[in-house]
Design an enzyme around this catalytic site. Structure first.
Site, PDB file in Angstrom:
ATOM      1  N   PRO A  55       0.815  -1.218   0.000  1.00 33.16           N
ATOM      2  CG  PRO A  55      -0.534  -1.428   1.885  1.00 33.16           C
ATOM      3  CD  PRO A  55       0.601  -2.068   1.173  1.00 33.16           C
TER       4      PRO A  55
ATOM      5  CD  GLU B 295       1.511  -6.965  11.256  1.00 32.98           C
ATOM      6  OE1 GLU B 295       1.389  -5.739  11.130  1.00 32.98           O
ATOM      7  OE2 GLU B 295       0.555  -7.757  11.156  1.00 32.98           O
TER       8      GLU B 295
ATOM      9  NE  ARG C  63      -8.488  -5.676 -20.611  1.00 28.84           N
ATOM     10  CZ  ARG C  63      -8.530  -4.434 -21.100  1.00 28.84           C
ATOM     11  NH1 ARG C  63      -7.661  -3.537 -20.719  1.00 28.84           N
ATOM     12  NH2 ARG C  63      -9.445  -4.103 -21.964  1.00 28.84           N
TER      13      ARG C  63
ATOM     14  CG  ASP D  53     -11.871  -1.937 -22.816  1.00 34.64           C
ATOM     15  OD1 ASP D  53     -13.020  -2.031 -23.255  1.00 34.64           O
ATOM     16  OD2 ASP D  53     -11.169  -2.889 -22.470  1.00 34.64           O
TER      17      ASP D  53
END
Ligand code: ADE
Length: 247
Positions: A89, A116, A154, A169
């Site tokens: 993150p 962790e 893709r 797209d």
């Protein structure tokens, strides 16, 4: 494109990516996938791969040695040092442009953390890119790695059977996609927009472009800065934004 995923849960990666479009791409050898079990590389006699954090605190930390040796085995096999993506993150937030850039590599290594965290020293030693898939915290890096592999694949030539489908797209041109309809013409009392039934190709294209602009202006105005709009389209979008603010 050859993916090498360093993980404690290889079966999750293998099962998660073996279906649908990616399953076909694997069968056709357009992409390959190797899930490397980090535990196979531990030198610990109890097969341990984690230990307590120095300085104390909750949870366990994945140790440097098994991760480093798993990476080195990949490096040796392919004969060069590839890009190594650590899912965290704390990384740069993943987007379509990054998917396109990564799709140009021959090999990509993904390092999936757990517990962790991972001993910082091995990250310093092998990681070239730290990537987050969004501002929320998951239990491990496997799902983020799979999300990235799907989006990157893709963008690999021939993975999508219709070459245009990738281009047109959502996010092509930094605009959201227009709404789609299929049969029947009336469903639940709702009609398909008549222009789509008109057979007038130019009008259909015009309507779709407008819908993309309206959707993007309302849902994701942040994307408009990067979109390539004509002077007329800019005026159109300004009107939508002004109306919206007036509500
Ligand atoms: N690991 C845990 N949460 C994550 C996230 N949001 N993105 C990437 N890796 C993660």
């Amino acid at each position: 494109m050859n993916y090498h995923v360093l993980t404690l849960f290889p079966e999750m990666i293998e099962q998660g990516l073996n279906t649908s479009i990616l399953g076909k791409a694997l069968d056709r050898d357009l992409i390959s996938l190797e899930a490397v079990n980090i535990r196979d590389y531990t030198t610990n006699k109890h097969m341990k791969v984690d230990d307590y954090p120095y300085g104390g605190g909750a949870g366990m930390v994945m140790q440097a040695q098994p991760i480093y040796d798993a990476y080195k085995a990949v490096e040796k096999k392919i004969g060069y040092s590839p890009r190594v993506i650590y899912l965290t993150p704390q990384g740069k937030v993943f987007n379509q442009q990054m998917a396109k850039d990564f799709a140009r590599e021959k090999d990509l290594v993904f390092l999936c953390g757990h517990y962790e965290g991972v001993d910082e020293r091995v990250l310093e030693e092998i990681v070239t890119d730290e990537v987050s898939i969004g501002d929320y915290v998951l239990t491990g890096g496997e799902l983020p790695a799979m999300v990235m592999i799907d989006a990157i694949s893709r963008m690999v030539p021939a993975v999508l059977n219709n070459e245009e489908s990738a281009e047109f797209d959502s996010f092509h041109d930094n605009l959201l996609e227009y709404p789609q309809y299929s049969r029947p013409e009336t469903w639940n009392g709702k009609q398909v927009p008549p222009v789509l039934l008109s057979g007038h190709h130019a009008n259909v294209e015009k309507w779709r472009r407008e819908q993309s602009l309206i959707r993007t202006a309302i849902r994701r105005p942040d994307l408009l800065e990067k979109a390539d709009l004509t002077a007329k389209e800019k005026v159109f979008v300004e009107k939508i934004l002004a109306n919206r603010e007036g509500l």
